[in-house]
Design a protein around this motif. Structure first.
Motif, PDB file in Angstrom:
ATOM      1  N   TYR A  84      -1.840  -0.301   8.466  1.00 31.91           N
ATOM      2  CA  TYR A  84      -0.424  -0.159   8.383  1.00 31.91           C
ATOM      3  C   TYR A  84      -0.034   1.172   9.433  1.00 31.91           C
ATOM      4  N   SER A  85       0.834   0.972  10.017  1.00 35.00           N
ATOM      5  CA  SER A  85       1.557   2.258  10.882  1.00 35.00           C
ATOM      6  C   SER A  85       2.106   3.467   9.828  1.00 35.00           C
ATOM      7  N   ALA A  86       2.831   2.983   8.914  1.00 37.48           N
ATOM      8  CA  ALA A  86       3.629   3.982   7.691  1.00 37.48           C
ATOM      9  C   ALA A  86       3.394   3.318   6.638  1.00 37.48           C
ATOM     10  N   ILE A  87       3.419   4.126   5.687  1.00 41.08           N
ATOM     11  CA  ILE A  87       3.207   3.301   4.096  1.00 41.08           C
ATOM     12  C   ILE A  87       4.374   4.513   3.286  1.00 41.08           C
ATOM     13  N   PRO A  88       4.721   3.901   2.181  1.00 41.81           N
ATOM     14  CA  PRO A  88       5.879   4.510   1.421  1.00 41.81           C
ATOM     15  C   PRO A  88       4.871   5.849   0.777  1.00 41.81           C
ATOM     16  N   HIS A 113      -6.961  11.590   1.916  1.00 42.77           N
ATOM     17  CA  HIS A 113      -6.772  10.032   1.028  1.00 42.77           C
ATOM     18  C   HIS A 113      -5.870   9.284   1.897  1.00 42.77           C
ATOM     19  N   ALA A 114      -4.470   9.735   2.239  1.00 42.12           N
ATOM     20  CA  ALA A 114      -3.677   8.855   2.949  1.00 42.12           C
ATOM     21  C   ALA A 114      -4.182   8.301   4.374  1.00 42.12           C
ATOM     22  N   LEU A 115      -5.028   9.367   4.907  1.00 37.84           N
ATOM     23  CA  LEU A 115      -5.746   8.780   6.231  1.00 37.84           C
ATOM     24  C   LEU A 115      -6.715   7.548   5.960  1.00 37.84           C
ATOM     25  N   LEU A 116      -7.263   7.702   4.659  1.00 41.92           N
ATOM     26  CA  LEU A 116      -8.200   6.599   4.436  1.00 41.92           C
ATOM     27  C   LEU A 116      -7.505   5.274   3.954  1.00 41.92           C
ATOM     28  N   VAL A 117      -6.146   5.523   3.333  1.00 39.01           N
ATOM     29  CA  VAL A 117      -5.253   4.275   3.285  1.00 39.01           C
ATOM     30  C   VAL A 117      -4.827   3.588   4.245  1.00 39.01           C
ATOM     31  N   MET A 155       0.213   7.835  10.451  1.00 38.74           N
ATOM     32  CA  MET A 155      -0.521   8.287  10.923  1.00 38.74           C
ATOM     33  C   MET A 155      -0.306   9.397  11.868  1.00 38.74           C
ATOM     34  N   LYS A 156       0.697   9.449  12.599  1.00 32.94           N
ATOM     35  CA  LYS A 156       1.111  10.425  13.352  1.00 32.94           C
ATOM     36  C   LYS A 156       1.349  11.881  12.588  1.00 32.94           C
ATOM     37  N   ALA A 212       0.838  -1.283   0.244  1.00 35.39           N
ATOM     38  CA  ALA A 212       0.039  -0.030  -0.057  1.00 35.39           C
ATOM     39  C   ALA A 212       0.923   1.203  -0.130  1.00 35.39           C
ATOM     40  N   HIS A 213       0.382   2.086  -0.847  1.00 37.44           N
ATOM     41  CA  HIS A 213       1.593   3.537  -0.988  1.00 37.44           C
ATOM     42  C   HIS A 213       0.631   4.619  -1.168  1.00 37.44           C
ATOM     43  N   VAL A 214       1.179   5.801  -1.072  1.00 35.44           N
ATOM     44  CA  VAL A 214       0.073   7.171  -1.666  1.00 35.44           C
ATOM     45  C   VAL A 214       1.482   7.872  -2.496  1.00 35.44           C
ATOM     46  N   GLN A 215       0.793   8.852  -3.492  1.00 34.09           N
ATOM     47  CA  GLN A 215       1.533   9.368  -4.238  1.00 34.09           C
ATOM     48  C   GLN A 215       1.832  10.681  -3.982  1.00 34.09           C
TER      49      GLN A 215
END
Ligand code: AMP
Length: 145
Positions: free
Chosen positions: A45-49, A35-39, A63-64, A25-28
């Protein structure tokens, strides 16, 4: 001691341990914090790339970082989520490893990172290597020696 004497495990290539990019899972860059909060919420996951359009790694988002970006003096300002871009709040200090590296290098790096982002020679994101996978591999080896 058992492990430090064994070259096979330490010299092993990490290729087979990588969770490939299509499963990550990632964001762009350019996505907003909503959007990132939804993902992050949906995946758990606690953090994504954070990747750019060419799939190159730009940072990590947690999330933090999102929560901190909307923290007001009295309350959390949820209405600001759609105006905040992930690239403005992401952490650019990412634990990165090349896909040609060894288990030993990965072991050193996962001490301070729950997961490592794996890139190829062009710096294109190819996946992640998690501390969990590294520990499982280590356990398999230790129990069989
Ligand atoms: P795990 O070892 O599976 O608990 O994963 C540790 C961390 O690695 C997670 O909290 C995420 O930040 C990241 N992670 C693991 N798997 C994925 C995935 N498929 N997509 C995005 N991030 C992941």
């Amino acid at each position: 001691m058992i492990v430090s004497n064994n070259r096979d495990l330490l010299q092993m290539q990490i290729q087979d341990l990588i969770i490939s990019s299509e499963k990550v899972a990632h964001v762009q860059v350019g996505n907003n914090a909503e959007h990132a909060l939804l993902v992050l919420t949906r995946t758990g996951y606690s953090a994504i790339p954070v990747l750019d359009m060419k799939y190159r790694l730009q940072g990590l988002l947690s999330m933090k970082m999102i929560t901190e970006s909307i923290l007001g003096l009295e309350h959390i300002e949820f209405e600001r989520l759609s105006d905040i871009k992930v690239d403005d709040i992401m952490d650019e200090q990412v634990g990165v490893i090349k896909n040609t590296e060894t288990f030993q290098r990965a072991l050193d790096l996962v001490i301070n990172n729950a997961f490592l982002c794996v890139v190829d020679e062009d710096n294109t994101f190819v996946g992640i290597l998690t501390r969990r996978v590294i520990l499982k591999q280590l356990k398999k080896y230790v129990y069989s020696t």
